[in-house]
Design a protein around this motif. Structure first.
Motif: not given
Length: 655
Positions: A349-356
């Motif tokens: 989840v953290t990886a997706v949010l940081r990418a966006h």
């Protein structure tokens, strides 16, 4: 001509046209000649908010048109103020762009009045495609928080929500005053329409003195200015209010927290104190018809319009000047897609949010529980905001996405039902908007199966699915990799309300073979758990816990029954509403569905279309507090319960 004269003409025109819409169906400008054939037999609508709302809209439009140096965006907090919005939109020509019947001439004006309140596709309430309608008003009390989200990270924009004193009694508005401290860059100048009444009686705020109202505002960190209008001072009041409004906008643009309290009498300039349409028997009571003629005449319409309803004098000059402050949504860039790696809930989840977030167009809103939700690494990021009021968070997210950005609310399933009214209001609003806005997204990370007695309530999903709105999507990912897939899709989507139900404790990893099919179709056959050929029994799982239980139960069911079993994973619950599920469930197999939420939600989606034996296992409200294992057994949501239900279906099928 000075601004006071322009504002007065614009206010009189807005109020006059509002009264006309409430009561007339023809001869809108022929005040002296009105007879029973010109009036509505059953007038309907809301009058009380009209004078004050028209006052603020007139001054906000003129202030914006005078080169104030920032984009000034007024929004209407009261949906019942739609009649004023229609009046303004008719004069600016915006309503004619929606429907050519309402062109800016006498016939168009007559059509506008005759159509109220039942005009097709237009209605009687605030409309998001018309000036000042960014917030539609169906969610009472949400305008302040919405304005905060709309202004967020737009330093050259000042949003002016017009908030009723009755709305100030709602939890959402009350919390928004304090919650503004959690926003570092949101320029909002609220104007509280202090007319002394809510719908049916005196308002609490209206019963306070100027000193008490000011002390209340200062205690919450806002600098108040109280202005009284409607006392008969006319142009002097216009000049003073305009000075206060412009000064407030400039102070707000420079980072101050200022609020304007507009004190007036509800319904002044007409029947005082009335909330709804005051004259309801125009065709049966000559005194009421005479009162309407006098009321309309008091706005001196002959100074405002010619015989063909074209603006005259000060009104024409005002309309040439005003700027109604529409918001053009941004078009944010998207990050490149990255395949989920199955590294656990927090990491995925953290990886997706940081990418966006790297695009500069993402905000994450959380009720002070990022750490509890296994997302503590995000605390302190400039793009995360925490405040313990779910309704305020939804307002922020709705306003933020209305400006064209992407947002996510992270919360507990138990508290999410607080958002229902606001989410349904947003669904209604966004159906009317021509351009697709980024979706409103919820990630629910804690549900009743792993929580205490008071924290079990999957009602939000049940209610949202019950709307039947195709814009609603409910994701039930089976593992953390699928959570990442669902979250990335939700953030990329437009025009939807996406709810992702994903336990923060998720540790299992399942076969990735069908992820693409699940993403595109919403569900897929898990062949690694299924027998080849046509099944006798299809086990359908929706959600991580449901998938774990079915995975553990399938071997035992197969060995005991000797039947052909198929396992189907549901990634998006709304896929169960598809008209033909035979491709996934088989042509004649009995079907057992195991879901995280209420079985009623599944039955509603199926709609009786599966003409076979079907059973659903899901959340069952516990009668008393009980441990997790006992709760699962109580609901049949364990291996023994799934096995027993499967055997019952197979026995019924054989009988």
């Amino acid at each position: 001509m000075d601004l006071a004269h322009l504002a007065d003409a614009l206010w009189r025109a807005l109020t006059y046209l509002s009264v006309a819409q409430l009561h007339l169906r023809s001869n809108v400008l022929a005040v002296d000649r009105l007879d029973e054939s010109d009036v509505k037999p059953r007038p309907a609508g809301h009058w009380g908010t009209v004078p004050g709302t028209a006052w603020v809209l007139a001054h906000a439009g003129l202030a914006a048109g005078c080169g104030i140096g920032v984009q000034l965006v007024p929004i209407l907090g009261a949906g019942h103020a739609g009649v004023v919005q229609r009046a303004l939109a008719w004069m600016t020509g915006d309503i004619a762009k929606m429907d050519s019947r309402y062109r800016r001439d006498a016939d168009g004006l007559a059509a506008l009045a005759a159509a109220f309140p039942d005009g097709d596709a237009l209605g009687s309430e605030t409309h998001p495609e018309l000036p000042a309608g960014a917030y539609m008003g169906g969610w009472l009390g949400g305008a302040f928080a919405f304005a905060q989200g709309l202004a967020l990270d737009h330093p050259n924009r000042v949003v002016v929500p017009i908030i009723g004193d009755g709305e100030c009694e709602t939890p959402t508005t009350a919390a928004s005053w304090l919650a503004h401290r959690a926003l570092s860059d949101s320029r909002v100048l609220p104007v509280v329409h202090l007319n002394g009444h809510r719908m049916g009686g005196p308002s609490l705020l209206g019963g306070m003195s100027d000193e008490e109202v000011s002390a209340y505002a200062r205690g919450l960190g806002w600098e108040p200015v109280v202005v009284e209008v409607g006392t008969g001072a006319g142009l002097v009041e216009h000049a003073e209010f305009h000075r206060v409004l412009v000064a407030g906008v400039k102070a707000t643009a420079n980072g101050a927290q200022r609020v304007v309290f507009l004190r007036c009498v509800k319904g002044w300039s007409g029947p005082i104190g009335e909330h709804k349409t005051p004259l309801t028997n125009l065709t049966g009571d000559p005194c009421q018809l005479a009162a309407l003629r006098a009321w309309l005449s008091s706005y001196r319409p002959s100074e405002l319009f010619d015989a063909d309803a074209h603006p005259l004098g000060a009104l024409a000059s005002a309309l040439d000047l005003i700027d109604v402050g529409s918001v053009v949504p941004d078009t944010p860039p998207l990050p490149p897609s990255a395949p989920a790696a199955g590294r656990g809930f927090t990491t995925e989840v953290t990886a997706v949010l940081r990418a966006h977030a790297a695009t500069g167009h993402l905000k994450v809103f959380s009720p002070d529980e990022l750490r509890s939700n296994r997302l503590g690494d995000l605390q302190g990021e400039a793009w995360t905001h925490e405040v313990l009021a779910e309704e305020v968070l939804l307002g922020w997210a709705a306003g933020w996405t209305a400006a064209g950005h992407r947002g996510l609310i992270v919360s507990y399933e138990a508290f999410a039902p607080l958002l229902l009214t606001g989410l349904v209001g947003q669904l209604k609003q966004r159906r009317l908007i021509k351009h697709a806005l980024p979706s409103i997204n919820l990630l629910l990370t804690s549900y009743g199966w792993h929580n205490v007695y008071s924290h079990g309530d999957p009602s939000l999903i049940t209610a949202l699915l019950g709307t039947g709105d195709p814009a609603v999507r409910v994701f039930t990912p089976a593992d953390s990799g699928r959570v990442a897939v669902a979250l990335d899709e939700a953030l990329r989507s437009t025009g939807r309300v996406n709810v992702i139900v994903a336990g923060k404790h998720t540790t299992m990893t399942h076969s990735r073979e069908t992820i693409d099919e699940e993403r595109h179709c919403g569900l897929a056959v898990w062949r690694h758990l299924s027998d080849p050929g046509e099944p006798d029994l299809t086990l359908v799982c929706a959600g991580d816990l449901a998938t774990a239980v079915v995975t553990d139960a399938v071997v035992g069911i197969r060995s005991c029954s000797g039947c052909q079993i198929r396992v189907v994973n549901v990634h998006d619950l709304t896929a169960l509403a598809e008209p033909d599920l035979h491709h996934y469930f088989g042509t004649h197999a009995a079907v057992l569905i195991v879901t995280l939420g209420h079985p009623a939600a599944i039955w509603g989606l199926l709609g009786g279309r599966l003409k076979r034996d079907v059973d659903v296992i899901g959340w069952a409200e516990p009668p008393i507090p009980m441990p997790q294992e006992r709760l699962a057994a109580h609901a049949g949501f364990d291996v023994a319960g799934v096995t027993s239900a499967a055997e019952a279906l197979l026995a019924k099928r054989k009988s």
